[in-house]
Design an enzyme around this catalytic site. Structure first.
Site, PDB file in Angstrom:
ATOM      1  N   ARG A  84       0.821  -1.212   0.000  1.00 52.93           N
ATOM      2  CA  ARG A  84       0.000   0.000   0.000  1.00 52.93           C
ATOM      3  C   ARG A  84       0.860   1.270   0.000  1.00 52.93           C
ATOM      4  NH1 ARG A  84      -3.580   2.208   4.340  1.00 52.93           N
ATOM      5  NH2 ARG A  84      -5.227   3.347   3.274  1.00 52.93           N
ATOM      6  N   HIS A  88       0.394   4.396  -2.525  1.00 49.09           N
ATOM      7  CA  HIS A  88       0.144   5.761  -2.050  1.00 49.09           C
ATOM      8  C   HIS A  88       1.300   6.696  -2.417  1.00 49.09           C
ATOM      9  CE1 HIS A  88      -3.492   5.465   0.777  1.00 49.09           C
ATOM     10  NE2 HIS A  88      -3.454   4.364   0.040  1.00 49.09           N
ATOM     11  N   ASN A 116      -3.962   9.018   4.222  1.00 51.66           N
ATOM     12  CA  ASN A 116      -2.805   8.376   4.866  1.00 51.66           C
ATOM     13  C   ASN A 116      -2.849   8.384   6.391  1.00 51.66           C
ATOM     14  OD1 ASN A 116      -1.712   8.023   2.300  1.00 51.66           O
ATOM     15  ND2 ASN A 116      -0.541   9.931   2.375  1.00 51.66           N
ATOM     16  N   HIS A 216      -6.384  -6.050  -2.528  1.00 50.29           N
ATOM     17  CA  HIS A 216      -7.197  -6.151  -1.316  1.00 50.29           C
ATOM     18  C   HIS A 216      -7.457  -7.605  -0.923  1.00 50.29           C
ATOM     19  CE1 HIS A 216      -8.999  -1.800  -1.277  1.00 50.29           C
ATOM     20  NE2 HIS A 216      -7.692  -1.834  -1.149  1.00 50.29           N
TER      21      HIS A 216
END
Length: 342
Positions: A84, A88, A116, A216
């Site tokens: 992740r 990001h 975040n 996911h």
């Protein structure tokens, strides 16, 4: 443009001149087109390669892999956290390590931006990787590349596909709180069109978006990000909703309580996430929207039936994601400490 019949009635010299002019403009158009294409495809990503460190730091891949494996053996969830971080990082001003910069008295980075704050994690593992890599070859490997390599190692460690990671990124000297807050990272409340648009803005197709959403299959989400779905949405399995409600009260409390994004195998990288969507057991609104009568339904069905196709498409997509606007050449720097500029 000019065509042949334009030349028919011209004297010989004029014909030659007209043909030369037409050829010149055609060539110019082709060159200009390629120049524009180069702008849109991010020419700097062409400077990334899988063997960038083959001479300067030949042990980089084994060094990163060792730390990642050890960290995940202690806490399986860290694999999802590292993956992740890479996502990001890349979606806010490119894959430049900006997400890793700590706030200071005079600087606010990306860590406390909405998508975040209290949500991204794994920074200590990145510090450990950086320390090990610095010991092997000081001042050579960027923090942005560490995120890209650690993502691959996380996926592989949790049973997912392997791929050759392109490296050669450099680190930014700054970060942008406002850009991280601007919506470039799609929120869990996203509509399908919003998801598709956000990914297309980064050069990623709808297929890339669905494949990357398959990440996911590992990781967890906080109650605050799925509370509205489990109480208010109708495209959700009722027993699944009740189970989630027991950990996530309707009005207050439990906002930080965690639930797995993949109900069946939450710490294994597989295609079960897509099976959940077929059963209306997507945890986030932005998960279930991928299978809700829209344009991505057929992809979800394909991935649910064929894990090999999912693996291949995921690898294609994450390599493309790693190509988003990297700093290369003399841009940026190689940070000594991933949390602060040199």
């Amino acid at each position: 443009m000019f065509s042949a019949h334009h030349f028919h009635h011209l004297p010989s010299f004029s014909k030659k001149m007209a043909f030369f002019t037409a050829s010149y403009y055609s060539s110019f158009t082709i060159i200009a087109t390629f120049a524009v294409l180069a702008l849109f495809t991010g020419s700097s990503s062409a400077q990334l390669s899988t063997d960038f460190y083959s001479k300067s730091c030949p042990k980089v891949f084994s060094t990163v892999q060792s730390v990642v494996k050890n960290s995940i053996s202690v806490e399986r969830r860290l694999g999802a956290s590292l993956l992740r971080l890479h996502f990001h990082d890349c979606f806010v001003n490119g894959c430049d390590g900006s997400v890793l910069l700590d706030d200071t008295d005079s600087f606010t980075g990306e860590k406390t931006a909405g998508p975040n704050n209290r949500s991204i994690r794994g920074f200590k593992v990145v510090d450990d990787i950086k320390a090990a890599v610095e010991k092997a070859c000081p001042g050579v490997v960027s923090c942005a590349d560490i995120l890209a390599i650690a993502s691959r190692d996380s996926v592989v460690t949790l049973g997912g596909p392997d791929w050759d990671v392109k490296v050669g990124r450099r680190d930014s000297k700054t970060a942008s709180f406002s850009d991280a807050n601007s919506g470039v990272i799609p929120p869990p409340t996203s509509t399908l069109s919003n998801l598709i648009n956000r990914f297309q803005a980064k050069g990623l197709s709808a297929k890339d978006m669905v494949a990357l959403s398959g990440a996911h299959t590992i990781g967890q989400a906080r109650c605050i990000s799925f509370r509205d779905r489990i109480y208010n949405e109708t495209n959700i399995d009722s027993s699944f909703a009740k189970t989630r409600q027991s950990q996530c009260p309707r009005n207050t409390g439990g906002r930080k309580n965690l639930a797995p994004l993949d109900l069946q195998t939450p710490t294994a990288f597989d295609n079960k996430y897509f099976n959940n969507l077929l059963d209306q057991k997507g945890l986030l609104h932005s998960d279930q929207i991928l299978y809700d009568g829209g344009s991505t339904d057929s992809l979800v069905e394909t991935y649910s039936k064929n894990d090999k196709t999912f693996d291949e498409d995921f690898v294609t997509a994450i390599i493309k994601m790693g190509d988003i606007d990297p700093l290369t050449g003399s841009s940026g720097e190689i940070r000594k400490n991933c949390r602060k500029p040199n």
